[in-house]
Design a protein around this motif. Structure first.
Motif, mmCIF file in Angstrom:
data_model
loop_
_atom_site.group_PDB
_atom_site.id
_atom_site.type_symbol
_atom_site.label_atom_id
_atom_site.label_comp_id
_atom_site.label_asym_id
_atom_site.label_seq_id
_atom_site.Cartn_x
_atom_site.Cartn_y
_atom_site.Cartn_z
ATOM 1 N N ALA A 190 0.816 -1.220 0.000
ATOM 2 C CA ALA A 190 0.000 0.000 0.000
ATOM 3 C C ALA A 190 0.845 1.263 0.000
ATOM 4 O O ALA A 190 0.300 2.373 -0.127
ATOM 5 C CB ALA A 190 -0.930 0.001 1.219
ATOM 6 N N GLY A 191 2.166 1.119 0.142
ATOM 7 C CA GLY A 191 3.041 2.290 0.189
ATOM 8 C C GLY A 191 2.839 3.139 1.422
ATOM 9 O O GLY A 191 2.896 4.379 1.356
ATOM 10 N N LEU A 192 2.596 2.501 2.569
ATOM 11 C CA LEU A 192 2.297 3.218 3.804
ATOM 12 C C LEU A 192 3.358 2.961 4.866
ATOM 13 O O LEU A 192 3.964 1.885 4.902
ATOM 14 C CB LEU A 192 0.936 2.784 4.361
ATOM 15 N N ALA A 193 3.569 3.947 5.738
ATOM 16 C CA ALA A 193 4.391 3.761 6.928
ATOM 17 C C ALA A 193 3.513 3.234 8.056
ATOM 18 O O ALA A 193 2.273 3.274 7.975
ATOM 19 C CB ALA A 193 5.039 5.079 7.332
ATOM 20 N N ALA A 194 4.159 2.758 9.112
ATOM 21 C CA ALA A 194 3.411 2.142 10.213
ATOM 22 C C ALA A 194 2.420 3.108 10.850
ATOM 23 O O ALA A 194 1.321 2.700 11.263
ATOM 24 C CB ALA A 194 4.378 1.608 11.264
ATOM 25 N N ASP A 195 2.789 4.394 10.939
ATOM 26 C CA ASP A 195 1.886 5.352 11.587
ATOM 27 C C ASP A 195 0.661 5.680 10.729
ATOM 28 O O ASP A 195 -0.262 6.345 11.199
ATOM 29 C CB ASP A 195 2.634 6.628 11.978
#
Length: 490
Positions: free
Chosen positions: A372-377
């Motif tokens: 998804a191209g997301l960081a953990a936060d």
């Protein structure tokens, strides 16, 4: 290679995460139209005067403290004179003999690599950092993607005047992989404390390597070559390897090396000459007459120090001690500050099952985040909900296999684990009486296989497990099924 020793020193240029430039109010925003973020100061127009951005000092202090450097009470900005098309003033405002910070030591973890580049035998290494000084960036020459580039060079001055921290090491590295591990450590530390995005694709972190070789046992350094503007840690490692081999071949064939600056050609996988290497006197440094000495108070340093988070190195070490993680696990979970925070919150929500939480994050959640191209936060699955999922599996409410499907749905919908389990009717059957009834039916329906199993055909056990799980529509607790089935088949 056995007769030679490699000597490497590194310089990192990191763009500090300010909203405006170091000496003017122009935006540092990436991706705007060329030359949109410029003014008389960063265009170098006559009579324009620089004014120092206070935020640069605060972020520079965070970077320096994160790397173990001593911040100097007094430092001087200087003019570094050279002439490039993308440097409109004809000089760069930098620092020379009185830098912002100096005399640092940094402990990193490094490892040799096998032929495939896989790390083995991680060990600590102490790196001496000579200085971190503050300066402005130049603009950018553009040679592709525009009309008539074979005839013209284009100049984009949006980057001119963006604030940089230049971090210079001692010549402490003896292999390209040590240099690789150091740059990754610094990159992570700068991101961790919020000093720099350190995104090499955007050009806000660039590396330069000074490479030489000498006969083993010699004390004098050999002829140095500078590898310039390396925009990938992997390219830097490959460029160093190429240079070391080139140096050895040249010297062993009786040739002579030139002190020069070289560029890495990623298409040809080789370095090529750029220009002869400048010395400090070539730049004709002198104090910047339009800026007073920079005086940093102990109050400011103490305030910045008090706001610093636990750094990635100490936090990874704590993870190995507190949660019993391997170095590889701890390193991955502290590769990003938001991921480390997520992990600790998830462990707490799971009831303290650090090992299971580690496995679920590394094997399942990180795959979804990467896709998804997301960081953990920014995860659609909050840390407390991942912990709740781990707890449900521990308690036998659902199986691990069901948990994988639930996590995918949690990521897609943002719903809590408990809600998805209830909607899908996934709650496991753990009542031994109910499971015994299903097992009895399966045994009765398969007398031939029972006889073969009791005759020593152990491989049929999986057949019986599958039949019980099928009969229970996947709801029977697999652990209890295995225990009760083995007892009954005896």
């Amino acid at each position: 290679m056995n007769n030679w020793e490699t000597i490497i020193g590194l310089e990192i240029h990191a763009q500090l995460s300010t909203e405006s430039k170091i000496f003017c109010g122009c935006s540092t925003r990436f991706g705007d139209e060329p030359n949109a973020n410029t003014c008389p100061v960063c265009l170098g127009l006559p009579g324009a005067l620089p004014v120092l951005n206070r935020r640069v000092i605060e972020l520079g202090a965070r970077a320096a403290l994160a790397l173990g450097l001593q911040i100097q009470e007094r430092s001087i900005f200087a003019r570094k004179n050279y002439f490039y098309p993308d440097l409109p003033k004809g000089y760069q405002i930098s620092q020379y003999d009185e830098p912002f910070s100096m005399n640092g030591t940094l402990e990193i973890m490094t490892a040799a690599r096998d032929e495939a580049g896989h790390a083995r035998d991680w060990k600590p290494m102490t790196v001496g950092i000579t200085r971190l000084h503050l300066e402005e960036d130049a603009g950018k020459n553009v040679h592709e993607g525009l009309p008539d580039v074979e005839r013209y060079s284009y100049i984009d001055l949006n980057r001119a005047g963006t604030p940089l921290a230049e971090i210079v090491t001692e010549p402490d590295f003896r292999s390209s992989w040590e240099a690789y591990d150091y740059v990754n450590h610094v990159r992570r530390a700068l991101q961790w404390v919020g000093a720099s995005e350190a995104d090499m694709e955007k050009g806000n972190l660039r590396c330069e390597a000074n490479v030489s070789i000498r006969r083993k046992g010699d004390k004098a350094f050999g002829t140095k070559v500078e590898l310039k503007n390396l925009n990938s840690v992997r390219f830097m490692q490959k460029a160093i390897e190429f240079e070391v081999e080139r140096h050895i071949k040249t010297l062993e064939s009786g040739g002579r090396l030139n002190q020069e600056t070289r560029l890495w050609d990623e298409r040809a996988n080789e370095t090529r000459p750029m220009r002869s290497k400048e010395e400090a006197h070539d730049y004709r440094y002198f104090p910047e007459p339009d800026l007073p000495p920079l005086v940093v108070s102990s109050d400011l340093i103490n305030r910045v120090q008090a706001s610093m988070p636990e750094l990635p190195g100490p936090r990874a070490k704590r993870f190995t001690e507190q949660y019993g993680l391997s170095f590889a696990d701890a390193s991955q979970l502290t590769s990003d500050r938001s991921l480390a925070d997520y992990y600790e919150a998830a462990v707490e929500a799971s009831g303290g099952n650090a090992r299971a939480t580690t496995n679920w994050i590394r094997s399942e959640l990180l795959r979804e985040l990467e896709n998804a191209g997301l960081a953990a936060d920014k995860s659609p699955v909050p840390a407390v909900e991942l912990g709740a999922l781990v707890r449900m599996i521990d308690e036998g409410t659902i199986s691990g296999k069901q948990g994988k499907d639930v996590l995918v749905e949690m990521f897609r919908s943002g719903k809590p684990a408990a809600a998805i389990v209830e909607e899908r009717g996934l709650i496991q059957v753990s009542d031994t009486g109910e499971i015994d009834g299903v097992i009895d039916e399966v045994i009765a329906a398969n007398p031939k296989q029972v006889e073969q199993f009791r005759g020593g055909k152990e491989g049929l056990f999986g057949f019986f497990v599958g039949q019980v799980m099928k009969a229970s529509k996947g709801k029977a607790n697999p652990k209890i099924v295995n225990e009760r089935l083995r007892q009954k088949l005896k």
